[in-house]
Design a protein around this motif. Structure first.
Motif, PDB file in Angstrom:
ATOM      1  N   MET A   1       8.953   3.136 -36.319  1.00 60.47           N
ATOM      2  CA  MET A   1       8.156   3.760 -35.392  1.00 60.47           C
ATOM      3  C   MET A   1       7.718   2.633 -34.227  1.00 60.47           C
ATOM      4  SD  MET A   1       4.335   5.327 -36.007  1.00 60.47           S
ATOM      5  CE  MET A   1       5.010   6.455 -37.105  1.00 60.47           C
ATOM      6  N   THR A   2       8.162   3.079 -32.941  1.00 57.56           N
ATOM      7  CA  THR A   2       7.940   2.081 -31.962  1.00 57.56           C
ATOM      8  C   THR A   2       7.113   2.573 -30.722  1.00 57.56           C
ATOM      9  OG1 THR A   2      10.240   1.285 -32.050  1.00 57.56           O
ATOM     10  CG2 THR A   2       9.268   0.690 -30.157  1.00 57.56           C
ATOM     11  N   TYR A   3       5.856   1.657 -30.498  1.00 57.98           N
ATOM     12  CA  TYR A   3       4.963   1.941 -29.605  1.00 57.98           C
ATOM     13  C   TYR A   3       5.116   0.991 -28.385  1.00 57.98           C
ATOM     14  CZ  TYR A   3       2.080   4.899 -32.743  1.00 57.98           C
ATOM     15  OH  TYR A   3       1.562   5.737 -33.657  1.00 57.98           O
ATOM     16  N   ILE A   4       5.210   1.655 -27.024  1.00 61.46           N
ATOM     17  CA  ILE A   4       5.444   1.046 -25.999  1.00 61.46           C
ATOM     18  C   ILE A   4       4.331   1.400 -24.683  1.00 61.46           C
ATOM     19  CG2 ILE A   4       6.884   0.658 -23.880  1.00 61.46           C
ATOM     20  CD1 ILE A   4       9.358   1.452 -25.693  1.00 61.46           C
ATOM     21  N   LEU A   5       3.640   0.489 -24.524  1.00 59.15           N
ATOM     22  CA  LEU A   5       2.492   0.411 -23.502  1.00 59.15           C
ATOM     23  C   LEU A   5       2.963   0.083 -22.148  1.00 59.15           C
ATOM     24  CD1 LEU A   5      -0.631   0.845 -23.595  1.00 59.15           C
ATOM     25  CD2 LEU A   5      -0.873  -1.487 -23.576  1.00 59.15           C
ATOM     26  N   GLY A   6       2.875   1.438 -21.264  1.00 56.19           N
ATOM     27  CA  GLY A   6       3.094   1.344 -20.091  1.00 56.19           C
ATOM     28  C   GLY A   6       2.176   0.973 -18.981  1.00 56.19           C
ATOM     29  N   LEU A   7       2.285   0.006 -18.110  1.00 51.54           N
ATOM     30  CA  LEU A   7       1.251  -0.401 -17.128  1.00 51.54           C
ATOM     31  C   LEU A   7       1.679  -0.091 -15.672  1.00 51.54           C
ATOM     32  CD1 LEU A   7      -0.352  -3.311 -18.969  1.00 51.54           C
ATOM     33  CD2 LEU A   7      -0.792  -1.052 -19.439  1.00 51.54           C
ATOM     34  N   ASN A   8       0.566   0.094 -14.800  1.00 54.77           N
ATOM     35  CA  ASN A   8       0.479  -0.342 -13.352  1.00 54.77           C
ATOM     36  C   ASN A   8      -0.765  -0.995 -13.359  1.00 54.77           C
ATOM     37  OD1 ASN A   8       0.935  -0.311 -10.530  1.00 54.77           O
ATOM     38  ND2 ASN A   8      -0.828   1.259 -10.254  1.00 54.77           N
ATOM     39  N   ALA A   9      -0.600  -2.322 -12.982  1.00 51.60           N
ATOM     40  CA  ALA A   9      -1.749  -3.130 -13.025  1.00 51.60           C
ATOM     41  C   ALA A   9      -1.842  -4.156 -11.596  1.00 51.60           C
ATOM     42  CB  ALA A   9      -1.548  -4.224 -14.183  1.00 51.60           C
ATOM     43  N   TYR A  10      -3.061  -4.317 -11.297  1.00 48.79           N
ATOM     44  CA  TYR A  10      -3.368  -4.978 -10.193  1.00 48.79           C
ATOM     45  C   TYR A  10      -2.691  -4.304  -8.878  1.00 48.79           C
ATOM     46  CZ  TYR A  10      -5.506  -8.620 -12.921  1.00 48.79           C
ATOM     47  OH  TYR A  10      -6.312  -9.004 -14.070  1.00 48.79           O
ATOM     48  N   HIS A  11      -2.805  -3.090  -8.765  1.00 50.71           N
ATOM     49  CA  HIS A  11      -2.357  -2.497  -7.613  1.00 50.71           C
ATOM     50  C   HIS A  11      -3.266  -1.090  -7.761  1.00 50.71           C
ATOM     51  CE1 HIS A  11       0.039  -0.450  -4.722  1.00 50.71           C
ATOM     52  NE2 HIS A  11       0.420  -1.403  -4.470  1.00 50.71           N
ATOM     53  N   ALA A  12      -3.212  -0.310  -6.506  1.00 48.41           N
ATOM     54  CA  ALA A  12      -4.054   0.634  -6.491  1.00 48.41           C
ATOM     55  C   ALA A  12      -3.472   1.726  -7.569  1.00 48.41           C
ATOM     56  CB  ALA A  12      -3.892   1.507  -4.771  1.00 48.41           C
ATOM     57  N   ASP A  13      -4.412   2.737  -8.061  1.00 48.93           N
ATOM     58  CA  ASP A  13      -4.013   3.580  -9.061  1.00 48.93           C
ATOM     59  C   ASP A  13      -3.547   2.878 -10.196  1.00 48.93           C
ATOM     60  OD1 ASP A  13      -4.594   5.641  -7.266  1.00 48.93           O
ATOM     61  OD2 ASP A  13      -2.560   5.405  -6.048  1.00 48.93           O
ATOM     62  N   ALA A  14      -4.254   1.716 -10.638  1.00 48.76           N
ATOM     63  CA  ALA A  14      -3.934   1.103 -11.764  1.00 48.76           C
ATOM     64  C   ALA A  14      -4.039   2.177 -13.026  1.00 48.76           C
ATOM     65  CB  ALA A  14      -4.851   0.067 -12.299  1.00 48.76           C
TER      66      ALA A  14
ATOM     67  N   ALA B   1       4.743  -2.634 -29.921  1.00 46.70           N
ATOM     68  CA  ALA B   1       5.816  -3.462 -29.785  1.00 46.70           C
ATOM     69  C   ALA B   1       6.231  -4.126 -28.706  1.00 46.70           C
ATOM     70  CB  ALA B   1       6.945  -2.580 -30.520  1.00 46.70           C
ATOM     71  N   HIS B   2       5.941  -3.237 -27.550  1.00 45.12           N
ATOM     72  CA  HIS B   2       6.370  -3.673 -26.231  1.00 45.12           C
ATOM     73  C   HIS B   2       5.343  -3.086 -25.192  1.00 45.12           C
ATOM     74  CE1 HIS B   2      10.340  -4.567 -27.773  1.00 45.12           C
ATOM     75  NE2 HIS B   2      10.359  -3.169 -28.442  1.00 45.12           N
ATOM     76  N   VAL B   3       4.953  -4.098 -24.297  1.00 49.17           N
ATOM     77  CA  VAL B   3       4.169  -3.625 -22.960  1.00 49.17           C
ATOM     78  C   VAL B   3       5.145  -3.584 -21.798  1.00 49.17           C
ATOM     79  CG1 VAL B   3       2.488  -4.322 -21.616  1.00 49.17           C
ATOM     80  CG2 VAL B   3       2.096  -4.383 -24.057  1.00 49.17           C
ATOM     81  N   ALA B   4       5.414  -2.884 -21.060  1.00 46.62           N
ATOM     82  CA  ALA B   4       6.154  -2.737 -19.838  1.00 46.62           C
ATOM     83  C   ALA B   4       5.187  -2.663 -18.751  1.00 46.62           C
ATOM     84  CB  ALA B   4       7.083  -1.484 -19.949  1.00 46.62           C
ATOM     85  N   VAL B   5       5.467  -3.315 -17.601  1.00 50.90           N
ATOM     86  CA  VAL B   5       4.657  -3.193 -16.537  1.00 50.90           C
ATOM     87  C   VAL B   5       5.664  -3.140 -15.192  1.00 50.90           C
ATOM     88  CG1 VAL B   5       5.012  -5.626 -15.998  1.00 50.90           C
ATOM     89  CG2 VAL B   5       2.986  -4.483 -14.936  1.00 50.90           C
ATOM     90  N   ASN B   6       5.246  -2.125 -14.239  1.00 44.85           N
ATOM     91  CA  ASN B   6       6.156  -1.672 -13.372  1.00 44.85           C
ATOM     92  C   ASN B   6       6.363  -2.459 -11.967  1.00 44.85           C
ATOM     93  OD1 ASN B   6       3.628  -1.186 -12.262  1.00 44.85           O
ATOM     94  ND2 ASN B   6       4.179   0.831 -11.249  1.00 44.85           N
ATOM     95  N   THR B   7       6.367  -3.843 -12.362  1.00 39.01           N
ATOM     96  CA  THR B   7       6.919  -4.654 -11.220  1.00 39.01           C
ATOM     97  C   THR B   7       7.527  -5.889 -11.812  1.00 39.01           C
ATOM     98  OG1 THR B   7       6.190  -5.983  -9.315  1.00 39.01           O
ATOM     99  CG2 THR B   7       4.746  -5.979 -11.187  1.00 39.01           C
TER     100      THR B   7
ATOM    101  N   GLU C   1      -5.409  -7.788 -30.883  1.00 40.55           N
ATOM    102  CA  GLU C   1      -4.321  -8.895 -30.896  1.00 40.55           C
ATOM    103  C   GLU C   1      -2.989  -8.260 -30.422  1.00 40.55           C
ATOM    104  OE1 GLU C   1      -2.174 -12.169 -33.590  1.00 40.55           O
ATOM    105  OE2 GLU C   1      -3.760 -11.030 -34.487  1.00 40.55           O
ATOM    106  N   PHE C   2      -2.219  -8.933 -29.528  1.00 39.65           N
ATOM    107  CA  PHE C   2      -1.125  -8.519 -28.925  1.00 39.65           C
ATOM    108  C   PHE C   2      -0.061  -9.369 -29.476  1.00 39.65           C
ATOM    109  CE2 PHE C   2       2.367  -8.414 -25.774  1.00 39.65           C
ATOM    110  CZ  PHE C   2       2.815  -7.163 -26.258  1.00 39.65           C
ATOM    111  N   ARG C   3       1.104  -8.832 -30.248  1.00 37.62           N
ATOM    112  CA  ARG C   3       2.127  -9.626 -31.006  1.00 37.62           C
ATOM    113  C   ARG C   3       3.414  -9.250 -30.487  1.00 37.62           C
ATOM    114  NH1 ARG C   3       0.104  -7.778 -36.813  1.00 37.62           N
ATOM    115  NH2 ARG C   3      -2.089  -8.733 -36.948  1.00 37.62           N
ATOM    116  N   GLY C   4       3.419  -8.458 -29.411  1.00 36.22           N
ATOM    117  CA  GLY C   4       4.790  -7.851 -29.016  1.00 36.22           C
ATOM    118  C   GLY C   4       5.289  -8.598 -27.696  1.00 36.22           C
ATOM    119  N   THR C   5       6.111  -7.841 -27.137  1.00 36.48           N
ATOM    120  CA  THR C   5       7.224  -8.435 -26.087  1.00 36.48           C
ATOM    121  C   THR C   5       6.451  -7.797 -24.611  1.00 36.48           C
ATOM    122  OG1 THR C   5       8.834  -8.808 -27.511  1.00 36.48           O
ATOM    123  CG2 THR C   5       9.198  -8.948 -24.944  1.00 36.48           C
TER     124      THR C   5
END
Length: 584
Positions: free
Chosen positions: A1-14, A62-68, A116-120
């Motif tokens: 089971m793999t959870y991935i958190l996607g972010l738009n951060a520090y920009h409009a429409d975070a 497991a993973h945090v992905a940011v769109n920049t 606590e975040f332990r992922g990549t």
């Protein structure tokens, strides 16, 4: 089971989203919690919601992905810095701010210290995120993917071919050339200065004539390969003067993009406090026509290159629903998909899905289709009851009647009757919509047959410009009878012409040019909203209700408390919170 958190951060429409094994679990914009439109910053509340919705903690991600990705197009950036004459101090300031903002692991520790975040952490190029946000959740196994916006990671447009689980960026347009900057500059010039005001130009354009199209041909040049170039004599952003986009206290803003030379082409700019004149309407119409010419030049070129009849769109310009509604008649494409958050918030989904396919490799098979937009918070019956009880004295002061109607058919029939009587309804149901459009869960509803309904809504609640249209929500099976184009438009991202013989029947949702920005409603995507519109059809013969967002110059309401606040401070007639029917 793999959870991935996607972010738009520090920009409009975070925003934040959560993907579990290639399926979307939750997605929401930070503005819905912060109550500031287009809120920019680190989306800590959105992250908390997504984790809570899945019943997990940050340690399970497991993973945090940011769109920049700051590394993207680095040689292009360096070449521009060396040749543009931008001051070194400006460049250093931007780089320092970017370094602080890209420390995602550090920001997670600072903003969610209890977890606590332990992922990549994965940085994903901005336009790849846009393309992925459209293609990887689309119903098409093969499609051309196109992204057009202002700027992100030093580019303003990108395209490629998506096949099965594969997606690559094959071409693009780079800073300082941007179709989004052109449209934003025209928006500012007409006197709409705030971030995200471009939709006002779309609404105003049908009231004007394209008298300035020739002049605008000197602002942006189109090429045979579908690309475009701005005439930088008329714009300030390339010098650094207008490239001072910033987010202060969560509120995004940017500098003036046009320079004074443009007044030689278009005349003086409009002061935001001055009344609109025919010339401003003509500039709006000309800007829209110029945008469409560039947009369809690009679509024609990529269709010729890839030879497939399906296209998916993303980027801020994907919100140009007027242009999107003309794709079938002005381009060779036969199928189109635009997810409900086409702008930068939606890049969080693209980052998450692109990362899932990257880390899982051949094991990651596409199986999820985003066919509805209901990915945000909901309220339990107990929470709704508690919110009502806390304001009981206010309801009493307004002489409100509060009823519990547990039978859904009866609730929808009662609400449909109120709509048919010309009442304005606040409709709060289920999970909050993902993206800027209210799509039947956080909506204000009215009777589309009343010619005075636009004025009623503007007087009672919205208090917005009179030229802006209201949208029709229509039963999917009835589209062919009421619109000239028959297609799925679940996210209100396309404007179609209403059949000429039907326009007089639904004046409240018919724009001055005979069009409507429709939302198609299916029983599978939203059973209760479908049942309500069906009940209204039984009463009136019209399978349509007027739909506008549940807010009053604020972000769309998220919680029942906010819906109650909006109801009580406006002149709304009815509030339906889940199964509770409240009437003045």
């Amino acid at each position: 089971m793999t959870y991935i958190l996607g972010l738009n951060a520090y920009h409009a429409d975070a925003a934040a989203c959560l993907v579990k094994d290639g399926e979307l679990v939750a997605a929401v914009e930070e503005e819905r919690f912060r109550r500031i439109k287009h809120w920019g910053g680190f989306p800590s509340e959105s992250i908390r919601y997504c984790l809570a919705e899945a019943g997990i903690s940050l340690a399970d991600v497991a993973h945090v992905a940011v769109n920049t990705d700051n590394r993207a197009h680095r040689w292009r950036k360096l070449a521009f810095i060396l040749t543009s004459g931008i001051s070194p101090s400006y460049v250093l300031k931007r780089l320092q701010a970017r370094r602080e903002r890209t420390d995602i692991a550090g920001n997670l520790r600072d903003h969610l210290p209890e977890q606590e975040f332990r992922g990549t952490v994965h940085a994903v190029e901005h336009h790849l995120c846009h393309l992925a946000s459209a293609f990887l959740v689309s119903p098409f196994p093969r499609a051309v993917a196109v992204s057009v916006d202002g700027f992100g990671d030093f580019s303003s447009a990108a395209w490629g071919l998506g096949e099965d689980s594969r997606l690559a960026v094959d071409g693009g347009v780079y800073f300082p050339h941007s179709l989004g900057v052109f449209y934003e500059a025209m928006t500012q010039f007409i006197g709409f200065p705030h971030y995200g005001d471009e939709y006002k130009v779309m609404g105003l354009a049908p009231y004007g004539e394209p008298h300035f199209v020739d002049q605008m041909g000197d602002l942006i040049y189109l090429k045979n390969d579908g690309t475009f170039e701005l005439n930088l004599r008329y714009f300030r952003h390339a010098s650094g003067q207008g490239a001072n986009y910033e987010v202060k206290d969560g509120i995004p803003s940017g500098g003036q993009l046009w320079n004074e030379r443009i007044t030689g082409l278009l005349g003086p700019a409009r002061d935001p406090s001055a009344p609109l004149e025919d010339r401003h309407r003509d500039i709006a119409r000309s800007a829209q026509a110029t945008y469409e010419k560039a947009f369809f030049n690009l679509l024609g070129a990529v269709h010729k290159r890839y030879g497939t009849d399906a296209v998916v769109l993303a980027g801020g310009c994907a919100y140009n629903s007027v242009a999107n509604g003309k794709i079938f008649e002005q381009s060779p494409f036969k199928k189109v998909y635009i997810q409900s958050a086409g702008g930068d918030a939606g890049g969080s989904i693209g980052a998450a899905f692109a990362t899932w396919h990257k880390v899982e490799g051949d094991k990651a098979r596409r199986h999820f289709v985003m066919d509805h937009a209901y990915w945000g918070p909901s309220a339990t019956p107990a929470q709704i009851a508690g919110a009502i009880a806390a304001r009981q004295s206010d309801f009493d002061a307004e002489h409100c009647t509060i009823e519990q109607i547990d039978d859904e058919a009866a609730l929808c029939a009662r609400t449909a009757q109120a709509i048919s009587e010309g009442k304005v309804i606040g409709w709060f149901q289920g999970r909050l919509e993902w993206g800027p459009r209210a799509l039947g869960n956080r909506s204000i509803l009215g009777d589309p047959r009343r010619s005075d309904m636009k004025d009623i809504l503007n007087l009672k609640i919205k208090r917005r410009e009179s030229f802006r249209p209201f949208a029709p929500s229509i039963l999917r099976e009835s589209v062919k009878d009421w619109f000239e184009t028959d297609d799925d438009v679940p996210f209100m991202m396309q404007v179609f012409k209403i059949r000429s013989e039907k326009r007089k029947e639904i004046p409240a949702v018919t724009h001055v040019d005979g069009s409507g920005r429709l939302q198609t409603v299916t029983r599978s995507a939203n059973p209760r909203y479908w049942a309500l519109i069906s009940a209204f059809r039984e009463l009136s013969g019209v399978p349509i209700v007027l739909n506008t967002s549940f807010n009053e110059n604020e972000p769309v309401v998220c919680k029942p408390e906010e819906a109650i606040d909006c109801f009580l401070r406006t002149k709304m007639d009815v509030l339906v919170l889940g199964d509770t029917f409240i009437s003045r």
